[in-house]
Design a protein around this motif. Structure first.
Motif, PDB file in Angstrom:
ATOM      1  N   ALA A 166      30.752  24.718  38.390  1.00  0.00           N
ATOM      2  CA  ALA A 166      30.484  24.650  39.831  1.00  0.00           C
ATOM      3  C   ALA A 166      29.216  23.852  40.114  1.00  0.00           C
ATOM      4  O   ALA A 166      29.164  23.048  41.062  1.00  0.00           O
ATOM      5  CB  ALA A 166      30.367  26.058  40.406  1.00  0.00           C
ATOM      6  N   ARG A 167      28.191  24.046  39.295  1.00  0.00           N
ATOM      7  CA  ARG A 167      26.934  23.310  39.485  1.00  0.00           C
ATOM      8  C   ARG A 167      27.128  21.808  39.267  1.00  0.00           C
ATOM      9  O   ARG A 167      26.544  20.986  39.986  1.00  0.00           O
ATOM     10  CB  ARG A 167      25.872  23.851  38.527  1.00  0.00           C
ATOM     11  CG  ARG A 167      25.294  25.191  38.964  1.00  0.00           C
ATOM     12  CD  ARG A 167      24.499  25.852  37.841  1.00  0.00           C
ATOM     13  NE  ARG A 167      23.437  25.015  37.333  1.00  0.00           N
ATOM     14  CZ  ARG A 167      22.195  24.958  37.838  1.00  0.00           C
ATOM     15  NH1 ARG A 167      21.898  25.688  38.906  1.00  0.00           N
ATOM     16  NH2 ARG A 167      21.285  24.193  37.293  1.00  0.00           N
ATOM     17  N   LEU A 183      34.201  30.739  46.176  1.00  0.00           N
ATOM     18  CA  LEU A 183      35.200  30.927  45.131  1.00  0.00           C
ATOM     19  C   LEU A 183      34.562  31.464  43.852  1.00  0.00           C
ATOM     20  O   LEU A 183      35.101  32.377  43.211  1.00  0.00           O
ATOM     21  CB  LEU A 183      35.917  29.605  44.848  1.00  0.00           C
ATOM     22  CG  LEU A 183      37.102  29.653  43.879  1.00  0.00           C
ATOM     23  CD1 LEU A 183      38.125  30.691  44.304  1.00  0.00           C
ATOM     24  CD2 LEU A 183      37.762  28.273  43.784  1.00  0.00           C
ATOM     25  N   VAL A 184      33.415  30.910  43.474  1.00  0.00           N
ATOM     26  CA  VAL A 184      32.730  31.389  42.273  1.00  0.00           C
ATOM     27  C   VAL A 184      32.307  32.844  42.457  1.00  0.00           C
ATOM     28  O   VAL A 184      32.446  33.665  41.537  1.00  0.00           O
ATOM     29  CB  VAL A 184      31.518  30.500  41.952  1.00  0.00           C
ATOM     30  CG1 VAL A 184      30.626  31.156  40.900  1.00  0.00           C
ATOM     31  CG2 VAL A 184      31.980  29.144  41.462  1.00  0.00           C
ATOM     32  N   ASN A 189      33.444  38.542  40.622  1.00  0.00           N
ATOM     33  CA  ASN A 189      33.710  39.954  40.950  1.00  0.00           C
ATOM     34  C   ASN A 189      35.112  40.368  40.528  1.00  0.00           C
ATOM     35  O   ASN A 189      35.614  41.402  40.971  1.00  0.00           O
ATOM     36  CB  ASN A 189      33.538  40.196  42.457  1.00  0.00           C
ATOM     37  CG  ASN A 189      32.084  40.273  42.857  1.00  0.00           C
ATOM     38  OD1 ASN A 189      31.303  40.974  42.230  1.00  0.00           O
ATOM     39  ND2 ASN A 189      31.710  39.550  43.893  1.00  0.00           N
ATOM     40  N   THR A 190      35.743  39.561  39.678  1.00  0.00           N
ATOM     41  CA  THR A 190      37.131  39.794  39.286  1.00  0.00           C
ATOM     42  C   THR A 190      37.234  40.121  37.798  1.00  0.00           C
ATOM     43  O   THR A 190      36.641  39.443  36.963  1.00  0.00           O
ATOM     44  CB  THR A 190      37.984  38.547  39.574  1.00  0.00           C
ATOM     45  OG1 THR A 190      37.904  38.231  40.974  1.00  0.00           O
ATOM     46  CG2 THR A 190      39.445  38.789  39.208  1.00  0.00           C
ATOM     47  N   LYS A 198      24.659  37.223  37.817  1.00  0.00           N
ATOM     48  CA  LYS A 198      24.605  36.976  39.253  1.00  0.00           C
ATOM     49  C   LYS A 198      24.126  35.564  39.547  1.00  0.00           C
ATOM     50  O   LYS A 198      23.333  34.979  38.800  1.00  0.00           O
ATOM     51  CB  LYS A 198      23.695  37.991  39.943  1.00  0.00           C
ATOM     52  CG  LYS A 198      22.249  37.949  39.494  1.00  0.00           C
ATOM     53  CD  LYS A 198      21.435  38.997  40.243  1.00  0.00           C
ATOM     54  CE  LYS A 198      19.967  38.981  39.795  1.00  0.00           C
ATOM     55  NZ  LYS A 198      19.170  39.984  40.548  1.00  0.00           N
ATOM     56  N   VAL A 199      24.643  35.023  40.642  1.00  0.00           N
ATOM     57  CA  VAL A 199      24.226  33.703  41.111  1.00  0.00           C
ATOM     58  C   VAL A 199      22.894  33.834  41.823  1.00  0.00           C
ATOM     59  O   VAL A 199      22.674  34.762  42.608  1.00  0.00           O
ATOM     60  CB  VAL A 199      25.284  33.102  42.055  1.00  0.00           C
ATOM     61  CG1 VAL A 199      24.786  31.805  42.674  1.00  0.00           C
ATOM     62  CG2 VAL A 199      26.582  32.857  41.302  1.00  0.00           C
ATOM     63  N   ILE A 200      21.987  32.898  41.540  1.00  0.00           N
ATOM     64  CA  ILE A 200      20.648  32.939  42.110  1.00  0.00           C
ATOM     65  C   ILE A 200      20.395  31.651  42.882  1.00  0.00           C
ATOM     66  O   ILE A 200      20.371  30.567  42.288  1.00  0.00           O
ATOM     67  CB  ILE A 200      19.582  33.081  41.007  1.00  0.00           C
ATOM     68  CG1 ILE A 200      19.853  34.322  40.154  1.00  0.00           C
ATOM     69  CG2 ILE A 200      18.190  33.147  41.606  1.00  0.00           C
ATOM     70  CD1 ILE A 200      18.987  34.397  38.923  1.00  0.00           C
ATOM     71  N   GLY A 201      20.244  31.756  44.184  1.00  0.00           N
ATOM     72  CA  GLY A 201      19.848  30.607  44.981  1.00  0.00           C
ATOM     73  C   GLY A 201      20.995  29.717  45.415  1.00  0.00           C
ATOM     74  O   GLY A 201      22.113  29.806  44.913  1.00  0.00           O
TER      75      GLY A 201
END
Length: 230
Positions: A166-167, A183-184, A189-190, A198-201
């Protein structure tokens, strides 16, 4: 998969060829001679043994679990990257059920006329992508491993590969920030991806709750998203 509408092979091929420009992990070859390739399921059944041995040798380590982790992380990246990019950039979900692996390395290939579906925005899409990558491929790879590797580590690798894909997309398509993040976030969470980190920022930085073990090879360092990073 039944909820998705079949897309024509030329449309899928065009999407795959376009996103290949994003980098080597986004590239899946299409068509070509039959020799030199085998169904990826055969690799899973053999425990990815050839790639694990070659990787451990390349990084000068006797710990096969490190080789297994690096191989699984790389394979996860080669799956998530084209699937995520085709979905978000082109609205196409490529079918990976006829995926081949090179006999002499980790490269992947699909038939010249690949299968796939249109991906309109509806709630089932997250489950479809999870099944496509995790259930049909990464779970099968994990089941075939002859080396003991913690399930949480493998799930963390899959999550890390997803976010890094994604990045990479975000770096060239800032306009896709919102659908990528959404979406990410849903994928994280699936199933087995839940709780991996966890995603940060806004730039989709990630902090995972496990470690891929790369720091244990002689020339290794802690990855940017590693749970052990300061």
């Amino acid at each position: 998969m039944n909820a998705l509408r079949q897309a024509p092979a030329p449309v899928i091929a065009e999407a795959l060829e376009d996103i290949a420009a994003l980098g080597s992990f986004f590239s899946i070859e299409l068509g070509g001679a039959g020799c030199g390739w085998h169904p990826v399921e055969e690799t899973y059944a053999r425990g990815v043994a050839d790639l694990i041995t070659a990787t451990a040798d390349r990084y000068d380590t006797d710990e096969k679990r490190i080789g297994a982790s690096i191989v699984q992380l790389g394979h996860a990246a080669r799956l998530w990257s084209p699937v995520l990019a085709c979905t978000v950039v082109h609205g196409i979900v490529p079918d990976l059920s006829r995926l081949l692996r090179a006999d002499d390395g980790p490269a992947l290939r699909l038939p010249a006329a690949p299968d796939g579906w249109y991906a309109p925005g509806f709630p089932q899409l997250t489950g479809v992508l999870y099944e496509l990558v995790m259930t049909r491929h990464l779970d099968e790879l994990a089941a075939g491993l002859r080396v003991k590797v913690a399930p949480g580590l493998l799930a963390g690798n899959a999550a890390s590969a997803l976010v890094e894909a994604a990045r990479a997309i975000l770096a060239v398509r800032a306009d896709l920030r919102e659908p990528l993040a959404e979406l990410v976030g849903e994928l994280l969470n699936t199933g087995r991806l839940a709780g991996t980190g966890k995603v940060i920022g806004p730039d989709l930085g990630f902090r995972r709750r496990s470690c891929c073990l790369y720091y244990r090879v002689p020339s290794g360092v802690k990855c940017e998203d590693c749970s052990l990073a300061g």
